[in-house]
Design a protein around this motif. Structure first.
Motif, short mmCIF file in Angstrom:
data_model
loop_
_atom_site.label_atom_id
_atom_site.label_comp_id
_atom_site.label_asym_id
_atom_site.label_seq_id
_atom_site.Cartn_x
_atom_site.Cartn_y
_atom_site.Cartn_z
N LEU A 140 -4.08 15.08 3.34
CA LEU A 140 -3.81 14.34 4.57
C LEU A 140 -3.30 12.92 4.32
O LEU A 140 -2.51 12.40 5.12
N MET A 141 -3.76 12.28 3.26
CA MET A 141 -3.28 10.93 2.98
C MET A 141 -1.97 10.99 2.21
O MET A 141 -0.97 10.39 2.60
N PHE A 142 -1.95 11.68 1.11
CA PHE A 142 -0.75 11.94 0.30
C PHE A 142 0.08 10.68 0.03
O PHE A 142 1.26 10.60 0.33
N THR A 143 -0.55 9.69 -0.50
CA THR A 143 0.15 8.53 -1.03
C THR A 143 -0.71 7.99 -2.17
O THR A 143 -1.81 7.48 -1.94
N GLY A 144 -0.25 8.19 -3.37
CA GLY A 144 -1.08 8.00 -4.55
C GLY A 144 -1.74 6.64 -4.66
O GLY A 144 -2.94 6.55 -4.93
N ALA A 145 -0.99 5.57 -4.48
CA ALA A 145 -1.57 4.24 -4.63
C ALA A 145 -2.73 4.02 -3.66
O ALA A 145 -3.77 3.47 -4.03
N VAL B 24 -8.70 -7.00 -2.93
CA VAL B 24 -7.42 -6.32 -2.77
C VAL B 24 -6.77 -6.71 -1.45
O VAL B 24 -5.57 -6.97 -1.37
N ILE B 25 -7.57 -6.76 -0.39
CA ILE B 25 -7.05 -7.15 0.92
C ILE B 25 -6.56 -8.59 0.88
O ILE B 25 -5.48 -8.90 1.40
N ALA B 26 -7.33 -9.47 0.26
CA ALA B 26 -6.93 -10.87 0.18
C ALA B 26 -5.65 -11.04 -0.62
O ALA B 26 -4.76 -11.83 -0.25
N ALA B 27 -5.51 -10.29 -1.70
CA ALA B 27 -4.30 -10.36 -2.51
C ALA B 27 -3.09 -9.88 -1.73
O ALA B 27 -2.00 -10.46 -1.81
N ALA B 28 -3.27 -8.82 -0.94
CA ALA B 28 -2.16 -8.31 -0.12
C ALA B 28 -1.73 -9.33 0.91
O ALA B 28 -0.54 -9.51 1.18
N VAL B 29 -2.70 -10.01 1.53
CA VAL B 29 -2.37 -11.04 2.50
C VAL B 29 -1.63 -12.19 1.84
O VAL B 29 -0.63 -12.71 2.37
N ALA B 30 -2.06 -12.57 0.64
CA ALA B 30 -1.39 -13.65 -0.08
C ALA B 30 0.05 -13.27 -0.43
O ALA B 30 0.97 -14.09 -0.30
N VAL B 31 0.25 -12.03 -0.85
CA VAL B 31 1.60 -11.57 -1.17
C VAL B 31 2.46 -11.56 0.08
O VAL B 31 3.64 -11.94 0.05
N ALA B 32 1.89 -11.13 1.21
CA ALA B 32 2.65 -11.09 2.46
C ALA B 32 3.07 -12.51 2.88
O ALA B 32 4.20 -12.73 3.32
N VAL C 253 7.16 10.84 3.46
CA VAL C 253 7.90 9.61 3.15
C VAL C 253 7.07 8.79 2.17
O VAL C 253 6.12 8.11 2.56
N ILE C 254 7.41 8.87 0.90
CA ILE C 254 6.73 8.13 -0.16
C ILE C 254 7.80 7.53 -1.08
O ILE C 254 9.00 7.69 -0.85
N ASP C 255 7.37 6.84 -2.12
CA ASP C 255 8.31 6.18 -3.02
C ASP C 255 9.35 7.15 -3.57
O ASP C 255 10.56 6.89 -3.52
N GLU C 256 8.87 8.27 -4.10
CA GLU C 256 9.76 9.17 -4.83
C GLU C 256 10.75 9.89 -3.91
O GLU C 256 11.93 10.03 -4.24
N SER D 215 -8.08 -1.40 2.08
CA SER D 215 -7.21 -1.49 0.90
C SER D 215 -6.18 -0.37 0.90
O SER D 215 -5.00 -0.60 0.61
N ALA D 216 -6.61 0.83 1.24
CA ALA D 216 -5.69 1.97 1.27
C ALA D 216 -4.60 1.78 2.32
O ALA D 216 -3.42 2.08 2.07
N LEU D 217 -4.98 1.29 3.50
CA LEU D 217 -4.00 1.09 4.56
C LEU D 217 -2.98 0.03 4.18
O LEU D 217 -1.78 0.19 4.45
N LEU D 218 -3.44 -1.05 3.56
CA LEU D 218 -2.50 -2.10 3.18
C LEU D 218 -1.48 -1.60 2.17
O LEU D 218 -0.30 -1.92 2.26
N LEU D 219 -1.94 -0.82 1.20
CA LEU D 219 -1.01 -0.30 0.20
C LEU D 219 -0.07 0.75 0.80
O LEU D 219 1.03 0.97 0.29
N GLY D 220 -0.50 1.39 1.88
CA GLY D 220 0.33 2.43 2.48
C GLY D 220 1.33 1.91 3.49
O GLY D 220 2.19 2.68 3.95
N THR D 221 1.26 0.61 3.83
CA THR D 221 2.18 0.09 4.84
C THR D 221 3.64 0.14 4.39
O THR D 221 4.54 0.19 5.24
N ARG D 222 3.89 0.14 3.09
CA ARG D 222 5.28 0.19 2.62
C ARG D 222 5.97 1.48 3.05
O ARG D 222 7.19 1.52 3.22
N ASN D 223 5.17 2.55 3.25
CA ASN D 223 5.77 3.81 3.68
C ASN D 223 6.36 3.71 5.08
O ASN D 223 7.28 4.44 5.43
#
Length: 229
Positions: free
Chosen positions: A46-51, A210-218, A106-109, A72-80
């Motif tokens: 159901l999730m099917f996004t490795g990261a 992880v969440i804080a790092a994602a916010v900093a990157v954004a 819809v994933i990286d590959e 953390s999972a949702l933040l990494l999946g937003t790129r999709n």
């Protein structure tokens, strides 16, 4: 052209087999984090996004809360979502089921294979062939990984703590080695996010860094407004 289609299918299936093998690492890390086999399988199906999957079980395995793991999972999946905006005109799936299936794959590959195709029809073929091969391989290897890990002894189970970071490094390494200017910027931003996460690790619950790092990157990636002279 038939030759292009055959080459596309061959490359898509080959990529699917290679990426699908990472499902073993996810199954093993899910077992190490305390998930049952059926829970690991549901995540892969159901999730099917490795990261995002690795992030979720990594946070849980480190003792983090379910909320932090999901965040953390949702933040990494937003790129999709960004990939989906790019892929929608190319795929133009008709019907609710086809749209749902396309969105799920819809994933990286799949995005990379579709965008690299020489024309729209070949791009569609690349997307569906890559998605199908990765999906089948990933889910099958997840089952192999979680069942195999369940039969290991205590010493081998302790070694599974290295599975998540090793898998992340294997996924990231090809991107980190590219020398283009935009990739150099991406490396600096990623390094900054890693520094933020490492600095916060001793002071915050698992997953929050992880969440804080994602916010900093954004925030670092926001376009700057030019100040008129």
């Amino acid at each position: 052209m038939p030759a292009d289609r055959s080459r596309t299918v061959r490359d898509s299936v080959g990529l699917g087999l290679a990426v699908g093998l990472y499902g073993v690492a996810f199954g093993a890390s899910a077992d190490a984090a305390g998930l049952d086999a059926w829970q690991a399988m549901v995540l892969s199906a159901l999730m099917f996004t490795g990261a995002s999957q690795f992030a979720l079980v990594g946070v849980l395995g480190a003792g983090g809360s379910p909320a932090a793991a999901v965040g953390s999972a949702l933040l990494l999946g937003t790129r999709n979502t960004v990939y989906g905006v790019r892929m929608a005109p190319l795929l133009a799936p008709r019907g609710l089921l086809r749209r749902a299936g396309a969105a799920h794959w819809v994933i990286d590959e799949t995005t990379a294979m579709a965008v690299a195709a020489p024309d729209r029809e070949t791009g569609r073929l690349a997307f569906w062939a890559t998605g199908a091969s990765i999906y089948l391989g990933w889910n099958l290897m997840t089952l192999v990984g979680v069942l195999g890990a369940s039969g290991l002894g205590g010493t081998a189970e302790a070694a599974l703590d290295s599975v998540v970071p090793a898998a992340f490094l294997a996924l990231l390494w090809p991107r980190l080695r590219r020398g283009a200017t935009e990739h150099s910027v991406q490396r600096r931003v990623a390094l900054g996010g890693a520094v933020v996460a490492l600095a916060l690790t001793p002071f915050v619950p698992a997953g929050v860094q992880v969440i804080a790092a994602a916010v900093a990157v954004a925030l670092a990636g926001r376009p700057r407004r030019e100040v008129p002279a």
